[in-house]
Scaffold this active site. Structure first.
Site, PDB file in Angstrom:
ATOM      1  N   ARG A  69      19.835   3.562 -24.651  1.00 16.34           N
ATOM      2  CA  ARG A  69      19.526   2.032 -25.060  1.00 16.34           C
ATOM      3  C   ARG A  69      19.515   1.980 -26.273  1.00 16.34           C
ATOM      4  O   ARG A  69      19.396   2.999 -27.349  1.00 16.34           O
ATOM      5  CB  ARG A  69      17.950   1.916 -24.685  1.00 16.34           C
ATOM      6  CG  ARG A  69      17.572   1.708 -23.219  1.00 16.34           C
ATOM      7  CD  ARG A  69      16.172   1.503 -22.981  1.00 16.34           C
ATOM      8  NE  ARG A  69      15.386   2.614 -23.546  1.00 16.34           N
ATOM      9  CZ  ARG A  69      14.570   2.797 -24.225  1.00 16.34           C
ATOM     10  NH1 ARG A  69      14.475   1.994 -25.582  1.00 16.34           N
ATOM     11  NH2 ARG A  69      13.791   3.973 -24.453  1.00 16.34           N
ATOM     12  N   TYR A 198      25.621   0.457 -20.484  1.00 14.19           N
ATOM     13  CA  TYR A 198      24.576   1.703 -20.474  1.00 14.19           C
ATOM     14  C   TYR A 198      23.378   0.933 -19.375  1.00 14.19           C
ATOM     15  O   TYR A 198      22.867  -0.279 -19.866  1.00 14.19           O
ATOM     16  CB  TYR A 198      24.367   2.292 -21.543  1.00 14.19           C
ATOM     17  CG  TYR A 198      23.126   3.089 -21.446  1.00 14.19           C
ATOM     18  CD1 TYR A 198      23.111   4.191 -20.664  1.00 14.19           C
ATOM     19  CD2 TYR A 198      21.635   2.524 -21.523  1.00 14.19           C
ATOM     20  CE1 TYR A 198      22.031   4.916 -20.374  1.00 14.19           C
ATOM     21  CE2 TYR A 198      20.501   3.421 -21.352  1.00 14.19           C
ATOM     22  CZ  TYR A 198      20.768   4.514 -20.729  1.00 14.19           C
ATOM     23  OH  TYR A 198      19.680   5.156 -20.519  1.00 14.19           O
ATOM     24  N   GLY A 199      22.905   1.736 -18.461  1.00  9.96           N
ATOM     25  CA  GLY A 199      21.760   1.036 -17.555  1.00  9.96           C
ATOM     26  C   GLY A 199      20.681   0.401 -18.148  1.00  9.96           C
ATOM     27  O   GLY A 199      20.335  -0.697 -17.888  1.00  9.96           O
ATOM     28  N   LYS A 207      14.119  -2.511 -18.077  1.00  9.04           N
ATOM     29  CA  LYS A 207      13.153  -2.748 -19.226  1.00  9.04           C
ATOM     30  C   LYS A 207      13.221  -4.121 -19.921  1.00  9.04           C
ATOM     31  O   LYS A 207      12.276  -4.611 -20.387  1.00  9.04           O
ATOM     32  CB  LYS A 207      13.841  -1.867 -20.550  1.00  9.04           C
ATOM     33  CG  LYS A 207      14.114  -0.354 -19.911  1.00  9.04           C
ATOM     34  CD  LYS A 207      12.757   0.250 -19.875  1.00  9.04           C
ATOM     35  CE  LYS A 207      13.047   1.794 -19.807  1.00  9.04           C
ATOM     36  NZ  LYS A 207      11.523   2.389 -19.369  1.00  9.04           N
ATOM     37  N   HIS A 227       4.556   0.194 -19.047  1.00  3.97           N
ATOM     38  CA  HIS A 227       5.730   1.500 -19.093  1.00  3.97           C
ATOM     39  C   HIS A 227       4.987   2.518 -18.588  1.00  3.97           C
ATOM     40  O   HIS A 227       4.682   3.546 -19.160  1.00  3.97           O
ATOM     41  CB  HIS A 227       6.161   1.731 -20.376  1.00  3.97           C
ATOM     42  CG  HIS A 227       7.369   2.593 -20.399  1.00  3.97           C
ATOM     43  ND1 HIS A 227       7.776   3.362 -21.672  1.00  3.97           N
ATOM     44  CD2 HIS A 227       8.092   2.966 -19.526  1.00  3.97           C
ATOM     45  CE1 HIS A 227       8.606   4.070 -21.421  1.00  3.97           C
ATOM     46  NE2 HIS A 227       8.902   3.971 -20.102  1.00  3.97           N
ATOM     47  N   SER A 249       9.049   8.992 -23.893  1.00  3.03           N
ATOM     48  CA  SER A 249      10.077   9.480 -23.379  1.00  3.03           C
ATOM     49  C   SER A 249      10.005  10.912 -23.610  1.00  3.03           C
ATOM     50  O   SER A 249       9.574  11.484 -24.587  1.00  3.03           O
ATOM     51  CB  SER A 249      11.351   8.839 -23.723  1.00  3.03           C
ATOM     52  OG  SER A 249      11.387   8.963 -25.031  1.00  3.03           O
ATOM     53  N   ALA A 250      10.724  11.687 -22.834  1.00  2.00           N
ATOM     54  CA  ALA A 250      10.640  13.170 -22.961  1.00  2.00           C
ATOM     55  C   ALA A 250       9.447  14.024 -22.648  1.00  2.00           C
ATOM     56  O   ALA A 250       9.303  14.972 -23.317  1.00  2.00           O
ATOM     57  CB  ALA A 250      11.466  13.603 -24.240  1.00  2.00           C
ATOM     58  N   CYS A 251       8.544  13.106 -22.152  1.00  2.00           N
ATOM     59  CA  CYS A 251       7.066  13.749 -21.816  1.00  2.00           C
ATOM     60  C   CYS A 251       6.888  14.190 -20.143  1.00  2.00           C
ATOM     61  O   CYS A 251       5.839  14.562 -19.786  1.00  2.00           O
ATOM     62  CB  CYS A 251       5.952  12.822 -22.337  1.00  2.00           C
ATOM     63  SG  CYS A 251       5.912  12.996 -24.134  1.00  2.00           S
ATOM     64  N   GLY A 252       7.983  13.866 -19.446  1.00  2.00           N
ATOM     65  CA  GLY A 252       7.793  14.397 -18.001  1.00  2.00           C
ATOM     66  C   GLY A 252       7.193  13.369 -17.046  1.00  2.00           C
ATOM     67  O   GLY A 252       6.498  13.729 -16.121  1.00  2.00           O
ATOM     68  N   LYS A 253       7.283  12.025 -17.292  1.00  2.00           N
ATOM     69  CA  LYS A 253       6.792  10.940 -16.531  1.00  2.00           C
ATOM     70  C   LYS A 253       7.464  11.132 -15.086  1.00  2.00           C
ATOM     71  O   LYS A 253       6.451  11.119 -13.957  1.00  2.00           O
ATOM     72  CB  LYS A 253       7.204   9.659 -16.997  1.00  2.00           C
ATOM     73  CG  LYS A 253       5.937   8.600 -17.171  1.00  2.00           C
ATOM     74  CD  LYS A 253       6.077   7.683 -17.997  1.00  2.00           C
ATOM     75  CE  LYS A 253       6.618   6.538 -17.351  1.00  2.00           C
ATOM     76  NZ  LYS A 253       7.516   5.555 -18.273  1.00  2.00           N
ATOM     77  N   THR A 254       8.547  11.414 -14.901  1.00  2.00           N
ATOM     78  CA  THR A 254       9.259  11.415 -13.326  1.00  2.00           C
ATOM     79  C   THR A 254       8.653  12.581 -13.039  1.00  2.00           C
ATOM     80  O   THR A 254       8.351  12.622 -11.746  1.00  2.00           O
ATOM     81  CB  THR A 254      10.713  11.152 -13.611  1.00  2.00           C
ATOM     82  OG1 THR A 254      10.945  10.182 -14.321  1.00  2.00           O
ATOM     83  CG2 THR A 254      11.507  11.230 -12.137  1.00  2.00           C
ATOM     84  N   ASP A 278       8.188   4.583 -13.783  1.00  2.00           N
ATOM     85  CA  ASP A 278       8.727   4.055 -14.848  1.00  2.00           C
ATOM     86  C   ASP A 278       7.756   2.960 -15.339  1.00  2.00           C
ATOM     87  O   ASP A 278       7.414   2.470 -16.334  1.00  2.00           O
ATOM     88  CB  ASP A 278      10.114   3.736 -15.058  1.00  2.00           C
ATOM     89  CG  ASP A 278      10.446   3.539 -16.530  1.00  2.00           C
ATOM     90  OD1 ASP A 278      10.130   4.276 -17.167  1.00  2.00           O
ATOM     91  OD2 ASP A 278      11.498   2.752 -16.665  1.00  2.00           O
ATOM     92  N   ARG A 376      22.407  10.107 -16.318  1.00  2.00           N
ATOM     93  CA  ARG A 376      21.340   9.828 -15.730  1.00  2.00           C
ATOM     94  C   ARG A 376      21.698   9.707 -13.824  1.00  2.00           C
ATOM     95  O   ARG A 376      23.124  10.011 -13.702  1.00  2.00           O
ATOM     96  CB  ARG A 376      21.130   8.079 -15.956  1.00  2.00           C
ATOM     97  CG  ARG A 376      20.562   8.050 -17.221  1.00  2.00           C
ATOM     98  CD  ARG A 376      19.238   8.060 -17.299  1.00  2.00           C
ATOM     99  NE  ARG A 376      18.556   7.963 -18.812  1.00  2.00           N
ATOM    100  CZ  ARG A 376      17.449   7.374 -18.763  1.00  2.00           C
ATOM    101  NH1 ARG A 376      16.730   7.080 -17.983  1.00  2.00           N
ATOM    102  NH2 ARG A 376      17.115   7.469 -20.195  1.00  2.00           N
ATOM    103  N   ARG A 407       3.091  14.243 -26.803  1.00  2.00           N
ATOM    104  CA  ARG A 407       3.669  15.622 -26.853  1.00  2.00           C
ATOM    105  C   ARG A 407       2.778  15.857 -28.286  1.00  2.00           C
ATOM    106  O   ARG A 407       3.369  15.535 -29.292  1.00  2.00           O
ATOM    107  CB  ARG A 407       5.020  15.692 -26.869  1.00  2.00           C
ATOM    108  CG  ARG A 407       5.506  17.004 -27.157  1.00  2.00           C
ATOM    109  CD  ARG A 407       7.151  16.943 -27.416  1.00  2.00           C
ATOM    110  NE  ARG A 407       7.768  16.620 -26.248  1.00  2.00           N
ATOM    111  CZ  ARG A 407       7.985  17.549 -25.277  1.00  2.00           C
ATOM    112  NH1 ARG A 407       7.811  18.991 -25.513  1.00  2.00           N
ATOM    113  NH2 ARG A 407       8.710  17.477 -24.122  1.00  2.00           N
ATOM    114  N   ASP A 502       0.708  22.211 -12.220  1.00  2.00           N
ATOM    115  CA  ASP A 502      -0.503  22.913 -12.649  1.00  2.00           C
ATOM    116  C   ASP A 502      -1.139  21.589 -13.242  1.00  2.00           C
ATOM    117  O   ASP A 502      -2.465  21.677 -13.246  1.00  2.00           O
ATOM    118  CB  ASP A 502      -0.430  23.929 -13.458  1.00  2.00           C
ATOM    119  CG  ASP A 502      -0.386  25.298 -12.757  1.00  2.00           C
ATOM    120  OD1 ASP A 502      -1.158  25.457 -11.891  1.00  2.00           O
ATOM    121  OD2 ASP A 502       0.678  25.934 -13.104  1.00  2.00           O
TER     122      ASP A 502
HETATM  123  C1  OXD Z   1      13.253   5.201 -20.918  1.00  2.00           C
HETATM  124  C2  OXD Z   1      13.597   5.020 -19.498  1.00  2.00           C
HETATM  125  O1  OXD Z   1      14.107   4.944 -21.800  1.00  2.00           O
HETATM  126  O2  OXD Z   1      12.816   5.037 -18.641  1.00  2.00           O
HETATM  127  O3  OXD Z   1      11.961   4.870 -21.185  1.00  2.00           O
HETATM  128  O4  OXD Z   1      15.034   4.945 -19.374  1.00  2.00           O
HETATM  129 MN    MN Z   2      11.119   4.353 -19.333  1.00  2.00          MN
END
Ligand code: OXD
Ligand code: MN
Length: 591
Positions: A69, A198-199, A207, A227, A249-254, A278, A376, A407, A502
């Site tokens: 993005r 890009y997606g 988004k 979000h 982002s990069a905190c392991g939501k998925t 998401d 992705r 984080r 955990d």
């Molecule tokens: C983000 C995504 O960037 O879900 O948050 O791709």
């Molecule tokens: Mn997202």
């Protein structure tokens, strides 16, 4: 063409502007999918993967300048700058249309314009919103088939009601980064995206519609577009508590949305149900409670770091019907990415299209990765083994708890609960994530990201926080609000908490709090569990870790308050007074 008058008119205007050779209406059928894939194989837009090992799956590479993005090129176009607020990039609508039209004009000559009617949310649900995306990219059509409900059923619904829809215009043009623009016109319910493939920039239902445009609709109509992941936690009695959670982002939501319960809790009878990873749309229903749907129909997740240890359910989902983008293509026409499942392939074609071997270096001596770090996968949510059976439920699921997280190597405890709804909104408003040395720039540097919506809120951030404060007063009762931090470290830089599955030990306490079954003690910053409130059976946690995980260091918090003050000040006079009162209350408690 269509019986929908406004749609017909808009499409003919766009066709006149973009001048495609052909217009194709997408019906969402399997026949259509086969036909489009065949065309895309021919022009190398996608590559067929081994259909025995990865049935229904294909591979795509974006341009090298178009891999994420582009927040800098993303604008909110409103008549008044104030409505976009101090965080968003802003442009006058007139200027936005002028610039975008000049770029896209005539750009579809020799190309096909696809018309994609799509629904965010189950078709006809009171939550749902319809969009129509016009695009000259088959890749976009194939992704939208997975990420949304689309095709004939949506068009029929739209025509029947002559209903409203978000106008979404996408043109690849030349994928020129210097002329790339992602424009949102909330006052006209319109999105225009040019020069990207890009997606996040081009799957306009995600988004752009489901967060930026929908957040404005939610403000006007009295609901929330967030979000957030949504998950159900089934306890040993079979009762399912649903929670919504926002993380930068990069905190392991998925990973969290489909976690595998650790042994002890699994044995007790806990199960997880994935509603979304998401985006959450949340509304107050006639019972006065907050209900939520996931408006999407698929997952657009990051490959690198996903493996059978971090997310076995995701790996199972990716066995079929997946579009892989910018990953490593293996000689056997399967795929791989860094921190994926072993073995590391001996060779392949990297995301840029060059031959690759592990350890190859670029001209600066830096290791070349096979997959782009933001590579992705696009996969139907129905592929996820833990998918909820309430995905098509028109009223969604009731939300008992809202969780914010970031984080933070220091400062924030493993979990704490807000004292009130307003305090919880303050916790969300002050959410932040630290950059690590290995990641981006200066270690310990904090980026404030209110409710993880910094890049996605389509209007003034101050008004957005006020909207949150106000909605809490309308719910009976509002969900409880919690803050979690899976990333606290000891003085040697080791994580104090194992994370992943955990994390359910923490969520169990959250669920039991919501059901009035768990105790807590009041700390300076909110309610925290007693040691005995967390079920730690089967986990080897050094004794001192728990103490450190829940310690509230006054010096660190004093510094945090300075950061909050600075951030709040940057939001200017539009920040609601309630946030300053919560700031003062926290300051007083810490003094
Ligand atoms: C983000 C995504 O960037 O879900 O948050 O791709
Ligand atoms: Mn997202």
């Amino acid at each position: 063409m269509t019986k929908h008058k406004k749609l017909k008119q808009w499409i003919s205007e766009c066709a006149k502007l973009c001048q495609p050779d052909k217009i194709v209406w997408c019906d969402g059928s399997q026949e259509e999918r086969k036909r489009l894939e065949k065309e895309a194989f021919k022009i190398n837009e996608i590559v067929k993967l081994d259909q025995k090992k990865l049935p229904g799956s294909v591979y795509h590479r974006t341009a090298q300048n178009d891999v994420a993005r582009t927040e800098k090129l993303t604008y909110i176009c409103t008549k008044n700058k104030r409505d976009a607020g101090p965080i968003n990039n802003w442009m006058l609508p007139k200027e936005g249309y002028r610039r975008a039209y000049n770029i896209i004009r005539g750009s579809m000559k020799g190309r096909t314009m696809y018309v994609i009617p799509f629904s965010m949310g189950p078709i006809g649900s009171p939550f749902s919103k319809i969009g129509v995306e016009l695009t000259d990219s088959i890749y976009v059509v194939l992704n939208m088939r997975i990420m949304t409900r689309m095709g004939k059923a949506v068009l029929d619904h739209l025509e029947k009601n002559q209903g409203e829809f978000t106008k979404c215009l996408h043109g690849k043009v030349d994928i020129d980064i210097n002329n790339r623009l992602i424009l949102h016109f909330p006052e006209d319910n319109t999105i225009i995206s040019v020069n990207s493939g890009y997606g996040g920039n081009v799957l306009l239902g995600k988004k752009c519609l489901a967060l930026r445009i929908a957040s404005c609709q939610a403000r006007d109509e009295g609901w929330l577009a967030e979000h957030m992941l949504i998950m159900g936690i089934e306890d040993p009695t079979g009762y399912i508590t649903y929670i919504a959670a926002a993380f930068p982002s990069a905190c392991g939501k998925t990973n969290l949305a489909m976690l595998v319960p650790p042994k002890g809790l699994r044995k007790k009878g806990y199960r997880i149900w994935t509603v979304g990873d998401d985006i959450a749309w949340m509304k107050i229903d006639s019972d006065g409670k907050l209900w939520a749907i996931n408006p999407e129909n698929g997952l657009f997740g990051v490959g690198p770091g996903t493996n059978s240890k971090t997310n076995p359910n995701m790996m199972a989902a990716l066995k079929q019907d997946t579009i892989f983008t910018n990953v490593l293509l293996k000689p056997d026409k399967t795929v791989w990415w860094e921190d994926g499942d072993p073995p590391i392939p001996k060779r392949g074609i990297d995301w840029k299209g060059y031959p690759w071997k592990p350890g190859v270096l670029d001209e600066n001596g830096k290791v070349i990765t096979g997959a782009h770090p933001n590579a992705r996968f696009t996969v139907p949510i129905q592929n996820v083994p833990t998918v909820t059976n309430r995905l098509e439920h028109h009223h969604g699921v009731p939300i008992s708890a809202i969780i914010f997280g970031g984080r933070r190597a220091a400062l924030a405890p493993l979990v704490y609960e807000a004292l009130t709804w307003q305090h919880g909104v303050f916790m969300g408003a002050t959410m932040a994530s630290e950059r690590t040395a290995a990641q981006f720039g200066k270690q310990g540097e904090v980026r404030h990201d209110p409710m993880a919506m910094r890049p996605f809120c389509g209007y003034n951030m101050g008004d957005y926080l006020k909207h949150w404060v106000n909605l809490g007063k309308k719910m009976t009762p509002p969900p409880r609000i919690f803050h979690v931090n899976w990333f606290r470290k000891d003085q040697n830089g080791n994580f104090l908490w194992p994370g992943f599955g955990d994390n359910l030990r923490v969520l169990e306490w959250v669920v039991r709090r919501c059901r009035g079954q768990a105790d807590a003690r009041k700390s300076l910053i909110g309610f925290v569990p007693h040691d005995y409130d967390l079920d730690l059976t089967g986990i080897k946690l050094p004794k001192n870790n728990l103490k450190q995980l829940f310690s509230v260091n006054k010096k660190d918090w004093a510094q945090e308050l300075n950061g909050i003050k600075e951030f709040f000040s940057s939001l200017g006079k539009d920040l609601p007074q309630e946030m300053w009162s919560e700031y003062n209350l926290l300051k007083k408690r810490l003094d």
